[in-house]
Write a protein that holds these residues in place. Structure first.
Motif, PDB file in Angstrom:
ATOM      1  N   GLY A 247       0.784  -1.228   0.000  1.00 52.86           N
ATOM      2  CA  GLY A 247       0.000   0.000   0.000  1.00 52.86           C
ATOM      3  C   GLY A 247       0.813   1.273   0.000  1.00 52.86           C
ATOM      4  O   GLY A 247       0.250   2.364   0.056  1.00 52.86           O
ATOM      5  N   LEU A 248       2.148   1.163  -0.068  1.00 56.52           N
ATOM      6  CA  LEU A 248       3.000   2.351  -0.033  1.00 56.52           C
ATOM      7  C   LEU A 248       3.302   2.784  -1.466  1.00 56.52           C
ATOM      8  O   LEU A 248       4.329   2.438  -2.043  1.00 56.52           O
ATOM      9  CB  LEU A 248       4.295   2.063   0.731  1.00 56.52           C
ATOM     10  N   LEU A 249       2.372   3.550  -2.041  1.00 52.48           N
ATOM     11  CA  LEU A 249       2.548   4.006  -3.408  1.00 52.48           C
ATOM     12  C   LEU A 249       3.788   4.893  -3.484  1.00 52.48           C
ATOM     13  O   LEU A 249       3.980   5.795  -2.684  1.00 52.48           O
ATOM     14  CB  LEU A 249       1.318   4.793  -3.865  1.00 52.48           C
ATOM     15  N   GLY A 250       4.632   4.633  -4.483  1.00 54.99           N
ATOM     16  CA  GLY A 250       5.897   5.347  -4.605  1.00 54.99           C
ATOM     17  C   GLY A 250       7.075   4.495  -4.174  1.00 54.99           C
ATOM     18  O   GLY A 250       8.225   4.790  -4.513  1.00 54.99           O
ATOM     19  N   LYS A 251       6.803   3.430  -3.416  1.00 54.53           N
ATOM     20  CA  LYS A 251       7.852   2.480  -3.017  1.00 54.53           C
ATOM     21  C   LYS A 251       8.223   1.640  -4.231  1.00 54.53           C
ATOM     22  O   LYS A 251       7.362   1.229  -4.998  1.00 54.53           O
ATOM     23  CB  LYS A 251       7.328   1.599  -1.888  1.00 54.53           C
ATOM     24  N   TYR A 339      12.055   6.901  -0.600  1.00 53.75           N
ATOM     25  CA  TYR A 339      12.301   5.608  -1.252  1.00 53.75           C
ATOM     26  C   TYR A 339      11.081   4.707  -1.076  1.00 53.75           C
ATOM     27  O   TYR A 339      10.813   3.835  -1.900  1.00 53.75           O
ATOM     28  CB  TYR A 339      13.538   4.957  -0.632  1.00 53.75           C
ATOM     29  N   TYR A 340      10.319   4.949   0.002  1.00 53.93           N
ATOM     30  CA  TYR A 340       9.064   4.249   0.257  1.00 53.93           C
ATOM     31  C   TYR A 340       7.855   5.107  -0.106  1.00 53.93           C
ATOM     32  O   TYR A 340       6.727   4.775   0.253  1.00 53.93           O
ATOM     33  CB  TYR A 340       8.971   3.833   1.719  1.00 53.93           C
ATOM     34  N   GLY A 341       8.074   6.206  -0.786  1.00 48.72           N
ATOM     35  CA  GLY A 341       6.975   7.037  -1.261  1.00 48.72           C
ATOM     36  C   GLY A 341       6.315   7.895  -0.206  1.00 48.72           C
ATOM     37  O   GLY A 341       5.239   8.443  -0.446  1.00 48.72           O
ATOM     38  N   GLY A 342       6.954   8.052   0.962  1.00 53.30           N
ATOM     39  CA  GLY A 342       6.340   8.856   2.004  1.00 53.30           C
ATOM     40  C   GLY A 342       7.201   8.872   3.253  1.00 53.30           C
ATOM     41  O   GLY A 342       8.330   8.372   3.259  1.00 53.30           O
ATOM     42  N   ILE A 343       6.664   9.443   4.323  1.00 56.39           N
ATOM     43  CA  ILE A 343       7.431   9.649   5.555  1.00 56.39           C
ATOM     44  C   ILE A 343       6.715   8.972   6.719  1.00 56.39           C
ATOM     45  O   ILE A 343       5.503   9.150   6.915  1.00 56.39           O
ATOM     46  CB  ILE A 343       7.587  11.155   5.842  1.00 56.39           C
ATOM     47  N   ASP A 344       7.476   8.194   7.475  1.00 57.11           N
ATOM     48  CA  ASP A 344       6.971   7.566   8.689  1.00 57.11           C
ATOM     49  C   ASP A 344       6.919   8.640   9.773  1.00 57.11           C
ATOM     50  O   ASP A 344       7.954   9.139  10.234  1.00 57.11           O
ATOM     51  CB  ASP A 344       7.905   6.415   9.094  1.00 57.11           C
ATOM     52  N   LEU A 345       5.707   9.024  10.192  1.00 53.11           N
ATOM     53  CA  LEU A 345       5.551  10.161  11.098  1.00 53.11           C
ATOM     54  C   LEU A 345       6.092   9.902  12.503  1.00 53.11           C
ATOM     55  O   LEU A 345       6.773  10.773  13.069  1.00 53.11           O
ATOM     56  CB  LEU A 345       4.082  10.575  11.142  1.00 53.11           C
ATOM     57  N   PRO A 346       5.842   8.718  13.119  1.00 53.27           N
ATOM     58  CA  PRO A 346       6.450   8.476  14.438  1.00 53.27           C
ATOM     59  C   PRO A 346       7.976   8.463  14.381  1.00 53.27           C
ATOM     60  O   PRO A 346       8.631   8.963  15.299  1.00 53.27           O
ATOM     61  CB  PRO A 346       5.897   7.099  14.836  1.00 53.27           C
ATOM     62  N   THR A 388       0.177  10.048  -3.317  1.00 58.18           N
ATOM     63  CA  THR A 388      -0.915   9.560  -4.141  1.00 58.18           C
ATOM     64  C   THR A 388      -0.372   9.325  -5.553  1.00 58.18           C
ATOM     65  O   THR A 388       0.799   9.594  -5.844  1.00 58.18           O
ATOM     66  CB  THR A 388      -2.041  10.604  -4.223  1.00 58.18           C
ATOM     67  N   ILE A 389      -1.225   8.817  -6.435  1.00 56.05           N
ATOM     68  CA  ILE A 389      -0.812   8.647  -7.828  1.00 56.05           C
ATOM     69  C   ILE A 389      -0.421   9.994  -8.422  1.00 56.05           C
ATOM     70  O   ILE A 389       0.590  10.117  -9.124  1.00 56.05           O
ATOM     71  CB  ILE A 389      -1.940   8.002  -8.649  1.00 56.05           C
TER      72      ILE A 389
END
Length: 773
Positions: A247-251, A339-346, A388-389
């Motif tokens: 579910g990690l779009l961009g990964k 690299y995973y298409g986003g940022i892990d907030l914690p 997102t896409i």
């Protein structure tokens, strides 16, 4: 905790696409050079242990990369493993997977080396395949492409890896190479070859980066739309084949193992959590929460520099050391996280002691408002800000939003680019008040606005339906009769107009509000769709009219008369058992319709096979003589497409969209064969630039229904309603979910036998009497 990366700069050949720190292959192949390098590497282990007391650090990730570490003798790899165990706390092999890289040629010819790796405790192996188009592989310098039978080499390599005991096996693929004119894109074949023939546990996609490679001069031949299309198509092909990015779009790494990132432990923790790592070897990079450093050789690739620094001078071989202020450290963390298409907030909060929403309030609000990113959760329930896409198509721009301010200033000062885009990085289309508001409040307001728009649309739809019901109860104006009755009267009087003899006895009211008029074609088709409506219609309604001249089309004048008298302004060219573009006199019919119905909107509903090919008498694409077009494509997955459409050839949507000057919508009918593909289907549409899609439930005149579910839409709030059907907004695509038997859209339908019906459901015409001769 700490992580370790060991760089091995040896390769049998230097590939044309390589940008990494690799020494001259002729030197790297020699036993003397390999031994000298490993001796220097082991000295670097000792120097770090003396400085940081690393033996008290537990390794939670360990990669041996390159270059090609598989080129080294297995004894040298064993020395590296022993040094890691001696100078760090190394967990058990199954508790932390050490990863190593190899090539198909090495894995095929040296199975004993693979067995030795596994015996040392290495549990993950990655093989660089890049492409299965071996003509392309040879051109870019791949050594495995030069064997007598590259495909056999590949198969043997896979067999040897599995026989050695590896249960975590990754394959690297590359895209973004220049395409050859007149040839199908080999990258898509590479994707299918990989999951069908190689069947690895994980697949990693690398986008070609030209700077610093021998192929840099080819960069102008590859455009952003090509790499976006290739990356997105690969994403959905892999998802359909059971490889997921969780579910990690961009990964860009996909795995068929549930909840497995597919990446090595080293890369996974580096990307998600920002755990510090030491890079050892020529040109290696190290990173902590406030420092970034590179070893000697990162620029020069000179092996002698590294050996002298460690063995002769006895110093840690650092070439560049950067102390990072918080804004720069967080910018580096964010860049790696993408690299995973986003940022892990914690993880961001743990690393920097503050929330991303606080340090980058304007940037976060901007990506949310423009649907470039969304707040979501990963498979482990951790909160993320994920692309997102739409965001993935603007990948570089989205990542740059989170760079340090000085870096952004540097970028916008460079030559090139567009002023509006550059200013958007800093003037983020946000009012001062909105910027200060808490982001939760922004999301709450967006939700409230959507609900209000939905209520307004529902109320409007109810008013429309009430108005239609009132008009239907209204008696016909004095002196008007149904078309069938008029034709019957004329026939009885012996003065039937041309075409009137083809009329059936179904009355059509002149004063009714028709949404559109259908001109229906019948005859042989270039597809064999399982859902063809013609299979549910009486044969007398569908004589072939594909070769009937326009002047001889039954009851065409009656159709025009009904269109004018009812004030209907839209005509759809479509078919009952064939495709309308197979009609021989299509161009002439278009002219005739426009002459008889001035100002009419003409839409083509087609399977698309001829849409990018059929030309007008002036050489223009005939598609553009219409005002709009709907293409029926029920799957982008070749096996599913063949199952539904009955043919292998798919419409060239990229060509259609590139050459169309009129709006193009896609239509997709769903059953058990393709319902699970909805999310990937819509993603592919978004990647192609399609902005409107109609998802349709299979219609059966007998009332049978498969009960197809669309989980993606369940629980979503429609953005509006159209003809009684819900419309959803998904990543820039407007998606309508149709059920034919609930549509409130009366229409005029001219069948190929001249029968004129005024019901939306074509199958209702089956009850009409056959026309008399």
């Amino acid at each position: 905790e700490l992580m370790l990366y060991v760089h091995c700069p040896t390769c049998e050949v230097r590939c044309e696409f390589c940008e990494y720190t690799v020494i001259d292959p002729k030197v790297g192949k020699t036993e003397e050079a390999q031994t000298a390098y490993i001796n220097a590497l082991l000295r670097e282990f000792e120097l770090y242990d003396e400085l940081l007391n690393t033996r008290n650090k537990t390794l939670v990730g360990f990669d041996i990369g390159g270059g090609t570490p598989g080129l080294l003798r297995h004894e040298e790899i064993g020395r590296i493993m022993d040094a890691a165990d001696r100078h760090f706390t190394l967990p058990a092999p199954d508790a932390m997977h050490v990863s190593i890289e190899t090539t198909p040629r090495i894995a095929a010819r040296d199975p004993a080396k693979l067995r030795e790796y596994h015996a040392m405790g290495i549990r993950r192996i990655s093989m660089g395949v890049q492409t299965t188009d071996f003509r392309e592989a040879k051109a870019i310098g791949r050594d495995d492409a030069n064997s007598d039978s590259p495909l056999d080499t590949l198969r043997l390599a896979v067999d040897n890896i599995r026989a050695a005991g590896f249960e975590s096996f990754n394959v690297d693929l590359m895209y973004g190479f220049p395409r050859r004119a007149g040839r199908a894109d080999p990258f898509l074949r590479t994707i299918s070859d990989t999951f069908e023939v190689i069947q690895p546990d994980h697949i990693t996609l690398y986008r070609m980066r030209y700077k610093g490679t021998k192929m840099a001069h080819l960069m102008p031949r590859v455009h952003l739309d090509q790499v976006n299309e290739q990356g997105t198509t690969a994403h959905y092909l892999l998802e359909e084949a059971g490889y997921t990015c969780n579910g990690l779009l961009g990964k860009n790494t996909y795995s068929r193992i549930p909840k497995d990132s597919g990446c090595s432990d080293y890369l996974d923790k580096r990307v998600r959590e920002g755990i510090p790592y030491i890079g050892m070897g020529l040109g290696a990079q190290s990173f902590s929460r406030h420092t970034l450093q590179y070893n000697v050789g990162a620029v020069t690739k000179a092996l002698g520099q590294y050996i002298r620094s460690t063995l002769v001078h006895g110093r840690i071989p650092i070439q560049d050391l950067y102390h990072l202020p918080p804004q720069h450290a967080s910018g580096k963390f964010a860049a790696v996280s993408f690299y995973y298409g986003g940022i892990d907030l914690p993880a961001y909060a743990d690393n920097f002691g503050v929330r991303l929403e606080d340090t980058h309030a304007e940037e976060v609000a901007f990506v949310l408002r423009h649907d470039l990113m969304r707040f979501t959760e990963d498979v482990n329930g951790r909160q993320r800000l994920q692309m997102t896409i739409k965001g993935k198509e603007c990948f570089g721009g989205v990542v740059a939003l989170f760079y340090a301010p000085s870096v952004k200033q540097h970028l916008v000062a460079l030559e090139g680019g567009h002023d509006d885009v550059s200013s958007a990085v800093f003037d983020l289309d946000m009012s001062e008040d909105a910027t200060r508001r808490d982001l939760d409040e922004i999301r709450r307001q967006q939700k409230q606005q959507q609900l209000e728009e939905q209520r307004e649309e529902q109320e409007l739809q109810q008013r429309r339906q009430q108005g239609q019901q009132q008009r239907r109860r209204r008696p016909l104006p004095r002196g008007t009769v149904g078309l069938a009755a008029a034709a019957a009267a004329a026939a009885n009087a012996g003065s039937a107009p041309a075409g009137a003899r083809a009329l059936a006895t179904q009355a059509v009211a002149y004063d009714r509000d028709y949404e559109f008029g259908n001109v229906l074609f019948s005859g042989p088709c270039n597809q064999r769709c399982t859902w063809c409506i013609g299979k549910q219609l009486d044969g007398h309604l569908m004589p072939s009219n594909l070769k009937t001249p326009v002047s001889e089309l039954p009851n065409l004048d009656g159709f025009f008369r009904a269109m004018r008298d009812s004030g209907t302004t839209k005509v759809i060219m479509t078919g009952t058992s064939t495709d309308p573009q197979l009609y021989k006199y299509e161009e002439e019919l278009l002219r005739t319709v426009r002459e008889n119905l001035p100002g009419v909107h003409i839409s083509l509903h087609s399977n698309g096979l001829l849409a990018s090919k059929k030309k007008s008498s002036t050489g223009e694409l005939l598609l553009n003589a219409y005002d709009s077009c709907t293409i029926s494509v029920n799957s982008f997955h070749p096996p599913t497409f063949r199952s539904i459409h009955g043919v292998k050839t798919m419409p060239d949507l990229a060509a259609i969209l590139a050459s169309a000057t009129v709006p193009v919508k896609l239509s997709c009918v769903l059953d058990h064969r393709n319902a699970h593909e909805v999310e990937s289907y819509l993603g592919r549409c978004a990647a192609l630039g399609v902005r409107r899609v109609a998802l349709r439930e299979v219609f059966d005149a007998a009332g049978a229904r498969e009960g197809v579910r669309v989980p993606l839409l369940e629980g979503m709030t429609p953005s509006r309603w159209f003809r009684g059907q819900p419309v959803y907004a998904l990543d820039g695509v407007e998606v309508t979910w149709w059920r034919f038997d609930t549509v409130s859209a009366p229409s005029l339908n001219l069948f190929s036998n001249g029968h004129l019906s005024d019901t939306y459901l074509l199958t209702d015409a089956n009850t009409a009497a056959a026309p008399t001769a």
